[in-house]
Scaffold this active site. Structure first.
Site, short mmCIF file in Angstrom:
data_model
loop_
_atom_site.label_atom_id
_atom_site.label_comp_id
_atom_site.label_asym_id
_atom_site.label_seq_id
_atom_site.Cartn_x
_atom_site.Cartn_y
_atom_site.Cartn_z
N CYS A 187 6.46 0.15 1.41
CA CYS A 187 5.22 -0.40 0.82
C CYS A 187 3.99 0.19 1.50
O CYS A 187 3.04 0.62 0.83
CB CYS A 187 5.24 -1.91 0.91
SG CYS A 187 5.69 -2.54 2.54
N HIS A 227 -0.13 -6.63 3.43
CA HIS A 227 -0.56 -5.79 4.55
C HIS A 227 -2.02 -5.40 4.31
O HIS A 227 -2.47 -5.32 3.16
CB HIS A 227 0.24 -4.49 4.62
CG HIS A 227 1.72 -4.64 4.79
ND1 HIS A 227 2.30 -5.19 5.90
CD2 HIS A 227 2.75 -4.28 3.97
CE1 HIS A 227 3.62 -5.16 5.79
NE2 HIS A 227 3.91 -4.63 4.62
#
Ligand code: NAD
Length: 343
Positions: A142, A222
Site C-alpha cells: 500500500c 498511512h
C-alpha cells in the site's frame, strides 16, 4: 475470454479483490480459499463465491459447520487461470513454490512478499507493460503503491532530482484487536533509510529516494510527507493540476473540513464507497508547496486496506494479456469500481 480467478487467502486484501473481480466483465471469481469458519466466510457464501479449504482437515471442519465446500486449494487451482494470493506475508512465497509452480498457474503475490520472489513488481500507473504475459508478479504494498502513484506522475511530467519521504504508518488495520502500539510512537525500522525507498525503486528504478518511517496508534490510513527536489522550476498550482488529471490520485480540499485521515475516511463513507474504502491516493491541496522554485513539498494519505485493489485487477489483465494498454485496463477498472473520473 473470461479469466477464472482463484483467491487464495480471503482476508483484508483477498475479500476486496474478490468483490472487484466480480464487477469485471472479462473475469470471474473461480473460488476463494478459507482456513476456518468466520462471518466473512458466511458473507462469501451469500455472494455465491465457490468455497475451498486450504487443507483436507479444514475442509472437514468447515463441512461440520454446515458450509458447502467444493474441495481444497489444489482443486480450485485446477479450475482457475490465475491466482491472487492474499495470504499473510511469507506464505505467498511458500505457496508459489509448493502450489503454483507445480501446477503451472499464474500467480499474483502481494506487497508482504519480497521482490526477488517474483519476475517483476507491479504498479498499473508506472510499469503495467513489464508484467504483460508474465507468470509470477507482485503487486507492491500500500505504501509503495501510494508513493509510486504521486512520484511516478511528477517524474513523468517534470523529472525528479531526489525524493525524501517520511512515512507515518498506521499501527494495524481496523479489525485487528491484537496488534499495537496503542500508546507509543515507534520508529519502524529504527535504522534509516527504511525499506520503502528500495521498494519504490522496484517500480521506478532510476529514482533517488530515501525514506524513513514511524508507526503511530491509529488504524485508518498511512500518511506520507514528501520533500522533492526537481530539476526545473514549478508552481504549487501546476502540481495540483497534474494530480487532478492523474488516475487514482484525489486532490482533497482542506477548506472543506478535510483536515485529517479521519475526515478523509468519513468522506469515503459518505461517497458510499463499498466498506467505506478509498482506493485513490489522497493529496491535500493546501499541503502542496514549492520553495525556491524547485523544492516541492506535499502530504498524502493512503487507505492501506484498499489502495492496491484496482492494481490487482489491472495486473490480472496484464498477465493474462487481455490488453497491452495500461490506460484501457485502468479506465475499465476505475469505471467498474466508481473511482475518480480521469478519462
Ligand atoms: P489478512 O491477515 O487480513 O488476510 C490473510 C488471510 O489469509 C486470512 O483470512 C487468513 O486466514 C488467510 N490464510 C492464512 N494462511 C492461509 C493459507 N495457508 N491458505 C489460505 N488462506 C490463508 O492479511 P492482509 O492484510 O490481507 O495481507 C495479505 C497480503 O497483502 C500481505 O502480503 C500483506 O503484506 C499485503 N498487503 C496488506 C495490506 C494491508 O494494509 N492490510 C495492504 C497492502 C498489501
Amino acid at each position: 475470454m473470461t479469466v477464472r480467478v482463484a483467491i487464495n487467502g480471503y482476508g483484508t486484501i483477498g475479500k476486496r479483490v474478490a468483490d472487484a473481480v466480480s464487477l469485471q466483465d472479462d473475469m470471474r471469481v473461480a473460488g476463494i480459499v478459507k482456513t476456518s469458519p468466520s462471518f466473512e466466510l458466511d458473507l462469501a457464501q451469500q455472494r455465491k463465491f465457490p468455497i475451498y479449504a486450504n487443507t483436507k482437515e479444514n475442509m472437514a471442519l468447515l463441512q461440520q459447520k454446515g458450509i458447502s465446500v467444493q474441495g481444497t486449494t489444489e482443486d480450485l487451482l485446477d479450475q482457475a487461470d490465475i491466482v491472487i494470493d492474499g495470504t499473510p506475508s511469507k506464505i505467498g512465497k511458500e505457496n508459489k513454490e509448493k502450489l503454483y509452480i507445480p501446477r503451472k498457474i499464474k500467480a499474483i503475490l502481494q506487497g508482504g512478499e519480497k521482490a526477488p520472489t517474483v519476475e517483476c513488481s507491479f504498479n498499473a500507473s508506472n510499469n503495467y507493460q513489464q508484467s504483460y504475459g508474465k507468470n509470477y508478479v507482485r503487486v507492491v504494498s500500500c505504501n509503495t503503491t501510494g508513493l509510486s502513484r504521486s512520484l511516478g506522475a511528477i517524474k513523468k511530467a517534470l523529472g525528479i532530482t531526489s525524493a525524501r519521504v517520511t512515512l507515518i504508518r498506521r499501527a494495524a488495520d481496523p479489525f485487528d484487536d491484537e496488534t499495537g502500539p496503542i500508546n507509543a510512537i515507534a520508529p519502524d525500522p529504527i535504522t534509516i533509510p527504511s525499506h520503502h525507498g528500495p521498494d519504490v525503486k522496484t517500480i521506478i528504478p532510476d529514482l533517488d529516494i530515501v525514506t524513513m518511517a514511524v508507526i503511530v496508534p491509529t488504524t485508518l490510513m498511512h500518511l506520507h510527507t514528501l520533500n522533492i527536489q526537481l530539476p526545473k522550476t514549478t508552481t504549487a498550482q501546476e502540481i495540483q493540476d497534474l494530480f487532478a488529471k492523474t488516475p487514482r490520485i484525489l486532490v482533497v480540499e482542506s477548506d472543506k473540513r478535510i483536515s485529517s485521515t479521519a475526515s478523509i475516511m468519513e468522506m469515503a463513507r459518505d461517497l458510499c464507497r463499498p466498506r467505506g474504502d478509498l482506493q485513490e491516493l489522497a493529496v491535500w491541496d493546501k499541503s502542496i508547496s514549492v520553495v525556491n522554485g524547485n523544492e516541492l513539498f506535499f502530504t498524502q494519505a493512503v487507505h492501506q486496506e484498499s489502495i492496491v485493489v484496482p492494481d490487482n485487477i489491472d495486473c490480472i489483465r496484464a498477465m493474462m494479456q487481455l490488453t497491452d494498454d495500461p490506460l484501457t485496463s485502468m479506465k475499465k477498472t476505475d469505471q467498474s469500481l466508481g473511482l475518480k473520473k480521469w478519462w
